[in-house]
Design a protein around this motif. Structure first.
Motif, PDB file in Angstrom:
ATOM      1  N   MET A   1       0.848  -1.180   0.000  1.00  0.00           N
ATOM      2  CA  MET A   1       0.000   0.000   0.000  1.00  0.00           C
ATOM      3  C   MET A   1       0.890   1.238   0.000  1.00  0.00           C
ATOM      4  O   MET A   1       1.865   1.330   0.722  1.00  0.00           O
ATOM      5  CB  MET A   1      -0.921   0.017   1.217  1.00  0.00           C
ATOM      6  CG  MET A   1      -1.863   1.186   1.241  1.00  0.00           C
ATOM      7  SD  MET A   1      -3.098   0.980   2.547  1.00  0.00           S
ATOM      8  CE  MET A   1      -3.982  -0.436   1.895  1.00  0.00           C
ATOM      9  N   THR A   2       0.576   2.229  -0.825  1.00  0.00           N
ATOM     10  CA  THR A   2       1.406   3.404  -0.972  1.00  0.00           C
ATOM     11  C   THR A   2       1.328   4.282   0.252  1.00  0.00           C
ATOM     12  O   THR A   2       0.269   4.501   0.810  1.00  0.00           O
ATOM     13  CB  THR A   2       0.934   4.211  -2.196  1.00  0.00           C
ATOM     14  OG1 THR A   2       0.804   3.330  -3.293  1.00  0.00           O
ATOM     15  CG2 THR A   2       1.940   5.293  -2.536  1.00  0.00           C
ATOM     16  N   ASN A   3       2.454   4.838   0.670  1.00  0.00           N
ATOM     17  CA  ASN A   3       2.501   5.700   1.839  1.00  0.00           C
ATOM     18  C   ASN A   3       1.993   7.079   1.494  1.00  0.00           C
ATOM     19  O   ASN A   3       2.238   7.600   0.413  1.00  0.00           O
ATOM     20  CB  ASN A   3       3.946   5.789   2.332  1.00  0.00           C
ATOM     21  CG  ASN A   3       4.033   6.466   3.684  1.00  0.00           C
ATOM     22  OD1 ASN A   3       3.072   7.026   4.167  1.00  0.00           O
ATOM     23  ND2 ASN A   3       5.215   6.387   4.266  1.00  0.00           N
ATOM     24  N   TYR A   4       1.298   7.725   2.438  1.00  0.00           N
ATOM     25  CA  TYR A   4       0.756   9.062   2.226  1.00  0.00           C
ATOM     26  C   TYR A   4       1.841  10.071   1.906  1.00  0.00           C
ATOM     27  O   TYR A   4       1.626  11.018   1.161  1.00  0.00           O
ATOM     28  CB  TYR A   4      -0.027   9.513   3.458  1.00  0.00           C
ATOM     29  CG  TYR A   4      -0.512  10.940   3.383  1.00  0.00           C
ATOM     30  CD1 TYR A   4      -1.382  11.325   2.371  1.00  0.00           C
ATOM     31  CD2 TYR A   4      -0.089  11.882   4.306  1.00  0.00           C
ATOM     32  CE1 TYR A   4      -1.830  12.626   2.288  1.00  0.00           C
ATOM     33  CE2 TYR A   4      -0.532  13.183   4.221  1.00  0.00           C
ATOM     34  CZ  TYR A   4      -1.413  13.564   3.218  1.00  0.00           C
ATOM     35  OH  TYR A   4      -1.846  14.848   3.149  1.00  0.00           O
ATOM     36  N   GLY A   5       3.069   9.890   2.451  1.00  0.00           N
ATOM     37  CA  GLY A   5       4.146  10.840   2.250  1.00  0.00           C
ATOM     38  C   GLY A   5       4.550  10.995   0.803  1.00  0.00           C
ATOM     39  O   GLY A   5       5.128  12.016   0.437  1.00  0.00           O
ATOM     40  N   VAL A   6       4.305  10.011  -0.034  1.00  0.00           N
ATOM     41  CA  VAL A   6       4.677  10.089  -1.440  1.00  0.00           C
ATOM     42  C   VAL A   6       3.446  10.120  -2.326  1.00  0.00           C
ATOM     43  O   VAL A   6       3.544   9.957  -3.533  1.00  0.00           O
ATOM     44  CB  VAL A   6       5.586   8.912  -1.839  1.00  0.00           C
ATOM     45  CG1 VAL A   6       6.886   8.979  -1.077  1.00  0.00           C
ATOM     46  CG2 VAL A   6       4.890   7.578  -1.592  1.00  0.00           C
ATOM     47  N   CYS A   7       2.268  10.332  -1.752  1.00  0.00           N
ATOM     48  CA  CYS A   7       1.030  10.344  -2.520  1.00  0.00           C
ATOM     49  C   CYS A   7       0.476  11.747  -2.614  1.00  0.00           C
ATOM     50  O   CYS A   7       0.526  12.511  -1.682  1.00  0.00           O
ATOM     51  CB  CYS A   7      -0.033   9.463  -1.862  1.00  0.00           C
ATOM     52  SG  CYS A   7       0.344   7.726  -1.970  1.00  0.00           S
ATOM     53  N   LEU A 160      -3.275  10.614  -6.961  1.00  0.00           N
ATOM     54  CA  LEU A 160      -3.181   9.629  -5.875  1.00  0.00           C
ATOM     55  C   LEU A 160      -3.346   8.221  -6.412  1.00  0.00           C
ATOM     56  O   LEU A 160      -4.346   7.906  -7.034  1.00  0.00           O
ATOM     57  CB  LEU A 160      -4.267   9.901  -4.837  1.00  0.00           C
ATOM     58  CG  LEU A 160      -4.257   9.027  -3.593  1.00  0.00           C
ATOM     59  CD1 LEU A 160      -3.025   9.309  -2.754  1.00  0.00           C
ATOM     60  CD2 LEU A 160      -5.500   9.284  -2.761  1.00  0.00           C
ATOM     61  N   PRO A 161      -2.361   7.341  -6.198  1.00  0.00           N
ATOM     62  CA  PRO A 161      -2.524   5.946  -6.610  1.00  0.00           C
ATOM     63  C   PRO A 161      -3.681   5.295  -5.853  1.00  0.00           C
ATOM     64  O   PRO A 161      -3.901   5.565  -4.678  1.00  0.00           O
ATOM     65  CB  PRO A 161      -1.185   5.298  -6.211  1.00  0.00           C
ATOM     66  CG  PRO A 161      -0.230   6.443  -6.101  1.00  0.00           C
ATOM     67  CD  PRO A 161      -1.030   7.604  -5.629  1.00  0.00           C
ATOM     68  N   ALA A 165      -2.919   4.982   1.446  1.00  0.00           N
ATOM     69  CA  ALA A 165      -3.362   5.241   2.807  1.00  0.00           C
ATOM     70  C   ALA A 165      -3.051   6.681   3.181  1.00  0.00           C
ATOM     71  O   ALA A 165      -1.888   7.075   3.256  1.00  0.00           O
ATOM     72  CB  ALA A 165      -2.665   4.283   3.770  1.00  0.00           C
ATOM     73  N   LEU A 166      -4.086   7.481   3.406  1.00  0.00           N
ATOM     74  CA  LEU A 166      -3.898   8.862   3.825  1.00  0.00           C
ATOM     75  C   LEU A 166      -3.531   8.947   5.299  1.00  0.00           C
ATOM     76  O   LEU A 166      -2.796   9.836   5.716  1.00  0.00           O
ATOM     77  CB  LEU A 166      -5.184   9.659   3.577  1.00  0.00           C
ATOM     78  CG  LEU A 166      -5.670   9.756   2.142  1.00  0.00           C
ATOM     79  CD1 LEU A 166      -6.969  10.544   2.088  1.00  0.00           C
ATOM     80  CD2 LEU A 166      -4.622  10.394   1.259  1.00  0.00           C
ATOM     81  N   LYS A 167      -4.081   8.037   6.093  1.00  0.00           N
ATOM     82  CA  LYS A 167      -3.852   8.079   7.536  1.00  0.00           C
ATOM     83  C   LYS A 167      -4.168   6.726   8.136  1.00  0.00           C
ATOM     84  O   LYS A 167      -5.059   6.023   7.657  1.00  0.00           O
ATOM     85  CB  LYS A 167      -4.728   9.164   8.168  1.00  0.00           C
ATOM     86  CG  LYS A 167      -4.370   9.532   9.594  1.00  0.00           C
ATOM     87  CD  LYS A 167      -5.109  10.800  10.019  1.00  0.00           C
ATOM     88  CE  LYS A 167      -4.629  11.296  11.361  1.00  0.00           C
ATOM     89  NZ  LYS A 167      -5.257  12.577  11.735  1.00  0.00           N
ATOM     90  N   ARG A 182      -7.721   2.375   8.547  1.00  0.00           N
ATOM     91  CA  ARG A 182      -7.008   3.146   7.534  1.00  0.00           C
ATOM     92  C   ARG A 182      -7.977   4.020   6.735  1.00  0.00           C
ATOM     93  O   ARG A 182      -9.041   3.578   6.346  1.00  0.00           O
ATOM     94  CB  ARG A 182      -6.246   2.213   6.588  1.00  0.00           C
ATOM     95  CG  ARG A 182      -5.154   1.417   7.285  1.00  0.00           C
ATOM     96  CD  ARG A 182      -4.293   0.662   6.300  1.00  0.00           C
ATOM     97  NE  ARG A 182      -3.201  -0.030   6.969  1.00  0.00           N
ATOM     98  CZ  ARG A 182      -2.190  -0.609   6.349  1.00  0.00           C
ATOM     99  NH1 ARG A 182      -2.143  -0.590   5.016  1.00  0.00           N
ATOM    100  NH2 ARG A 182      -1.237  -1.207   7.031  1.00  0.00           N
ATOM    101  N   ILE A 183      -7.539   5.257   6.508  1.00  0.00           N
ATOM    102  CA  ILE A 183      -8.285   6.183   5.654  1.00  0.00           C
ATOM    103  C   ILE A 183      -7.641   6.123   4.279  1.00  0.00           C
ATOM    104  O   ILE A 183      -6.453   6.420   4.125  1.00  0.00           O
ATOM    105  CB  ILE A 183      -8.246   7.603   6.232  1.00  0.00           C
ATOM    106  CG1 ILE A 183      -8.837   7.606   7.654  1.00  0.00           C
ATOM    107  CG2 ILE A 183      -9.016   8.570   5.341  1.00  0.00           C
ATOM    108  CD1 ILE A 183      -8.626   8.898   8.411  1.00  0.00           C
TER     109      ILE A 183
END
Length: 225
Positions: A1-7, A160-161, A165-167, A182-183
């Motif tokens: 799952m992609t991290n919010y920091g790079v999304c 956003l991929p 996960a935003l949070k 998870r948001i």
């Protein structure tokens, strides 16, 4: 799952016709059936077949998925006939009843008209009783704060991929989460799955998903509206 920091993301298509789904993912019926309606205000505006009070900020769509290990209220049948009621200070909506099942799959969708983002939202499971009053089977609070914090960022994000996960929200003494929540940015929508642990009972959890729905002409989550 992609991290919010790079999304990064651009939210699109949140405004859809808002209906209440009943009968275990069966036919749809307009919001408010079987509960206190969208509102009491004399001045209303019509949007996508839903009458919305003038002071409404937006709609909260709640998908009530299923229950886990709910308590037995019918000792003779060794089971329960559970349904879910969700309330705010001004509204009450409920799911269908699932007969004789302590691990029910409601597959139900309800919507709440939100006027105050600080208003508490309570989920209660009941056992349907043919003769007497319905018996409570536990209560949990739906905490919107983490979701709203993430949803407010949607206009600032660009791409956003899917599945990002935003949070991540952990269970704590300030919420009723049974495990990590998870948001997510998912198929053009911001959603949050919550597995809620029921209070005041020996056992029981309920899985829901929440989603904010903007309404054209309403303030929504924009503080500068």
């Amino acid at each position: 799952m992609t991290n919010y920091g790079v999304c990064v993301a651009r939210v699109r298509g949140l405004c859809a016709g808002v209906w209440r789904r009943g009968g275990g993912c069966g036919a749809r019926r307009p919001y408010g059936t079987g509960g206190w309606g969208l509102a009491e205000a004399q001045e209303k505006k019509k949007n996508n077949n839903v009458f919305v009070a003038m002071d409404t900020l937006g709609l909260l769509r709640i998908r009530v998925r299923r229950g886990y290990n709910l308590i037995v209220r019918d000792k003779i049948a060794s089971s329960s006939d559970p349904y879910v009621v969700i309330t705010t200070t001004q509204q009450k909506v409920k799911t269908n009843v699932v007969k004789k099942n302590c691990n029910p799959e409601w597959c139900d969708e309800v919507s709440l008209s939100i006027k105050d983002l600080n208003d508490s939202i309570e989920l209660t499971v009941y056992d349907k009783d043919t003769l007497g009053a319905d018996d409570p089977m536990g209560t949990a609070e739906i905490d919107l704060k983490p979701y709203l914090e993430a949803a407010r960022l949607r206009k600032e994000l660009q791409e956003l991929p899917n599945g990002c996960a935003l949070k991540k929200v952990q269970p704590s003494g300030t919420n009723d989460l049974a495990d990590e929540s998870r948001i997510l940015w998912e198929n053009g929508r911001i959603t949050q799955d919550m597995r809620l642990k029921l209070r005041n009972v020996e056992s029981g959890e309920v899985l829901i998903q929440i989603e904010w729905v903007d309404i054209p002409g309403c303030k929504g989550l924009d503080p500068d509206f």
